[in-house]
Scaffold this active site. Structure first.
Site, PDB file in Angstrom:
ATOM      1  N   ASP A 345      -1.359  27.256  52.664  1.00 39.41           N
ATOM      2  CA  ASP A 345      -2.432  26.534  51.987  1.00 39.41           C
ATOM      3  C   ASP A 345      -2.232  25.024  52.168  1.00 39.41           C
ATOM      4  OD1 ASP A 345      -4.649  26.443  49.935  1.00 39.41           O
ATOM      5  OD2 ASP A 345      -3.086  25.370  48.827  1.00 39.41           O
ATOM      6  N   GLU A 381      -3.680  26.345  57.167  1.00 37.72           N
ATOM      7  CA  GLU A 381      -4.971  25.806  56.736  1.00 37.72           C
ATOM      8  C   GLU A 381      -4.867  24.314  57.048  1.00 37.72           C
ATOM      9  OE1 GLU A 381      -7.912  25.956  52.872  1.00 37.72           O
ATOM     10  OE2 GLU A 381      -5.815  25.405  52.542  1.00 37.72           O
TER      11      GLU A 381
END
Length: 701
Positions: A345, A381
């Site tokens: 993330d 990401e």
């Protein structure tokens, strides 16, 4: 009660050796550390032991006679000087960053904060209330588990199909799973769940965060929970809320069962920030252990956290001990749980040294050369909310990245937006100009149309606007850049024409995803047209809004078969799983190009054609260099009007057999297929994808 000696500074955490437990905790600026032992209910502190030794900024002690299952926490002494970045407060019980298991949950109370809530000087006034009753306790782990002959599937990237799922959301409503297992780790390995995944054709399940995380106070006070889990408390411990009757063994058994079915397990991990928030957040672990080491602080004023994540704080991976913690955590999940990879993330944050993105950042270099981590799948990401944080294509060889440009361009094309044709061609060929550097391959890009953050596939074609009222934020949360189209009505409708258009649009989007180069990722429940009622930010909806409905009462019952056929086509033919990027350059030997772009007029696309913003129809011919000899012609038509597509005579000799069509519920053409010869015309209906296979190499699909 116990025999105490100095113990060892490594390994960090609580380690049982059969006779006792070694405890080791890093803190560079502490003046003393106390180990607190608790009774089996975690309510009463039964012993407090001052750690007698410190080696290279690691405090340690060995406690002979302690057994697995012992509950514990720390109290760390030092200066409470927020203006200098130090927030030590021994009145606050702290979770061990290396705790392998947690017991209990956060019970929100003002005593969890290191400062006196409501004080005139704010966070500068220390709070002296004991927080132990409200804090989860670490658990000394019994690490033994017999994995037997479990072997990672080791799926090559070229063959990977990712399914993004949530442990509870995937299993809570599956009536084939016994009630006591639903919503738990154990349910992931239930035959009914695995059979569904195998039928779907996915090769990897990417789980939303299962590292132990916090239900944020503002959510709890509104009667909500943190469903997605992007608020980590402990990086080595599975979140207790998903524990079934077998506890942590249930997770390991589920992973082994998935491996037996040939399915890899990937974890969505959040090493960019923690649940402690900004300088006004709680003191639960890292902040009280060594705030100035664990977090990036403002260079102008270390009282405040430096934030590139939008959550209030940023872990400082430029600090060697913080970097060590992250790498140790990753290896722990690979070695102790046999997970097959990670999706990071806000990964750009992990590569900031100290504040700017650096493709040679210590974390990226360490992960690439680590003998354990370099052998698993690493997905970034590739962005965060800080300056210069959008880094799609900026990660090194060995990494794959979420490709949001694929999502946006494909959505825009099928919505009918002008000027999207060149972008469509770029993303379905794998974005060579982005990822085709430094020896990277098409699988460097993970393509998706939908993900947990945003509309589901059904909502993408059913809503023009977000409807997040259930989140209690006056519909102000969630992004507005959805690139969605409701097909003529906002929300659910009984209009058969609108529902037919929506069904075809879903098939168009999925077909584009699976016929593109790169790694396809689908969102849990899209195969049964799961809806969140237009909520595009269901992070706090731990209920039927987010859970997958297994009842069979689907809005589009044939979509599962459609996806099954798509995954089978992709798996079967090399043209959709290339090792090298398409270039459009003539091939040696045949003189054919590896890809042809065709206009409906019966010729190759010209420069003027690409510049025509109103064109919404494109032909793509590929496979001329495929090792299996299979060639395909794919026609994309996002025009609201029918288009007569004439086949160019520049293609390989022989006709083309119509084999796939998004007008058909499962996509497969079963009647005597039409053969399209050079110069022939195929009638493309509005908004459809049709695929043809070269007659000289045609197989029965």
């Amino acid at each position: 009660m116990f025999r105490i000696d100095d113990g060892s500074p490594s390994p960090l955490g609580a380690t049982w050796d059969g006779k006792g437990v070694n405890f080791a905790l890093f803190s560079a600026h502490a003046t003393a550390v106390e180990l607190c032992l608790f009774d089996p209910d975690g309510r009463r502190e039964i012993e407090r032991i001052r750690l007698p030794a410190r080696t290279d900024q690691v405090w340690h002690v060995y406690v002979q006679g302690l057994l697995p299952g012992q509950l514990y926490g720390y109290r760390v002494h030092g200066a409470y000087e927020p203006r200098q970045g130090h927030r030590f407060n021994p009145h606050k019980l702290l979770v061990d960053p290396y705790a392998r298991l947690l017991y209990g949950r956060i019970r929100w109370h003002d005593a969890l904060f290191g400062y006196r809530a409501g004080a005139h000087r704010g966070d500068l006034t220390i709070d002296r209330r004991d927080s132990a009753p409200m804090v989860p306790k670490g658990v000394v782990e019994e690490p033994a588990y017999h994995w037997g002959d479990d072997r990672p599937p080791r799926r090559p990237w070229i063959d990977t199909v990712v399914y993004e799922a949530h442990v509870k959301g995937l299993t809570q409503l599956n009536e084939s799973v016994p009630p006591q297992f639903r919503g738990s780790y154990e349910a992931l390995g239930h035959p009914a769940v695995i059979e569904h995944l195998v039928r779907l054709g996915v090769t990897a399940v990417e789980l939303l965060p299962i590292h132990a995380f916090a239900d944020d106070r503002f959510l709890v006070e509104k009667g909500l929970r943190n469903y997605w889990g992007y608020s980590t408390l402990a990086y080595f411990a599975p979140d207790p809320r998903y524990m079934g009757p077998a506890g942590v063994i249930g997770l390991k058994t589920a992973i082994r069962s998935l491996h037996d079915a040939g399915i890899e397990v990937l974890l969505d991990v959040v090493y960019n920030h923690t649940c402690e928030g900004n300088h006004m957040g709680p003191t639960l672990s890292f902040r009280g252990i060594d705030n100035a080491s664990y977090y990036k602080l403002s260079p102008e004023n270390p009282r405040f956290c430096w934030d590139a994540t939008g959550t209030g704080n940023t872990l400082d991976l430029s600090h060697p001990r913080v970097l060590q913690m992250v790498l140790d955590s990753l290896r722990h999940w690979v070695e102790a749980y046999h997970v097959d990879g990670f999706r990071f993330d806000l990964a750009s944050t992990l590569a900031r040294t100290p504040f700017d993105f650096d493709e040679r950042a210590a974390f990226l270099q360490a992960a690439s050369q680590d003998p354990v981590l370099s052998g698993v799948k690493l997905i970034a990401e590739p962005w965060d909310v800080g300056h210069g944080g959008y880094r799609v294509g900026g990660f090194p060889p060995g990494w794959s990245e979420w490709n949001d440009q694929f999502r946006d361009n494909v959505r825009g094309f099928w919505r009918g937006d002008p000027g999207e044709l060149p972008h469509l061609a770029r993303v379905i060929t794998g974005c060579r100009e982005i990822f085709g550097v430094r020896g990277r391959h098409p699988w460097a890009g993970v393509n998706f149309v939908t993900a947990h953050d945003g509309f589901t596939l059904h909502d993408l074609v059913s809503y023009n606007d977000k409807h997040n009222e259930a989140n209690g934020e006056n519909n102000q949360d969630g992004h507005n850049h959805n690139l969605s189209w409701n097909c003529g009505h906002e929300g659910e409708t009984d209009d058969e024409g609108i529902n037919a258009t929506r069904a075809r649009q879903k098939r168009n989007l999925l077909a584009t995803l699976f016929f593109a180069q790169g790694v396809p990722m689908i969102l849990m429940g899209d195969e049964v047209s799961r809806s969140q009622g237009g909520n595009n930010n269901a992070y706090a909806q731990d209920n039927e809004i987010s859970w997958m409905d297994w009842s069979g009462d689907s809005r589009d019952p044939s979509l599962l078969a459609f996806l099954h056929n798509l995954t089978a086509l992709r798996r079967r033919y090399a043209a959709f799983r290339r090792r090298d990027f398409l270039t459009g350059i003539p091939l040696k030997g045949s003189g054919l190009k590896d890809v042809y772009w065709l206009a409906p007029e019966g010729r190759e696309m010209s420069h003027e054609d690409w510049g025509d913003g109103l064109r919404r129809t494109l032909g793509m011919q590929l496979g001329n260099d495929a090792p299996d000899g299979q060639r395909f012609l794919i026609l994309f038509n996002a025009d609201p009007e029918p288009v007569a597509f004439k086949l160019a005579d520049t293609l390989p000799d022989g006709g083309w057999v119509h084999v796939f069509d998004t007008r058909i519920s499962d996509g497969m053409v079963r009647e005597t297929p039409a053969v399209l010869n050079p110069g022939g015309v195929f009638a493309l209906e509005p908004r459809m994808v049709a695929m043809f296979q070269h007659a000289r190499s045609v197989e029965i699909l």
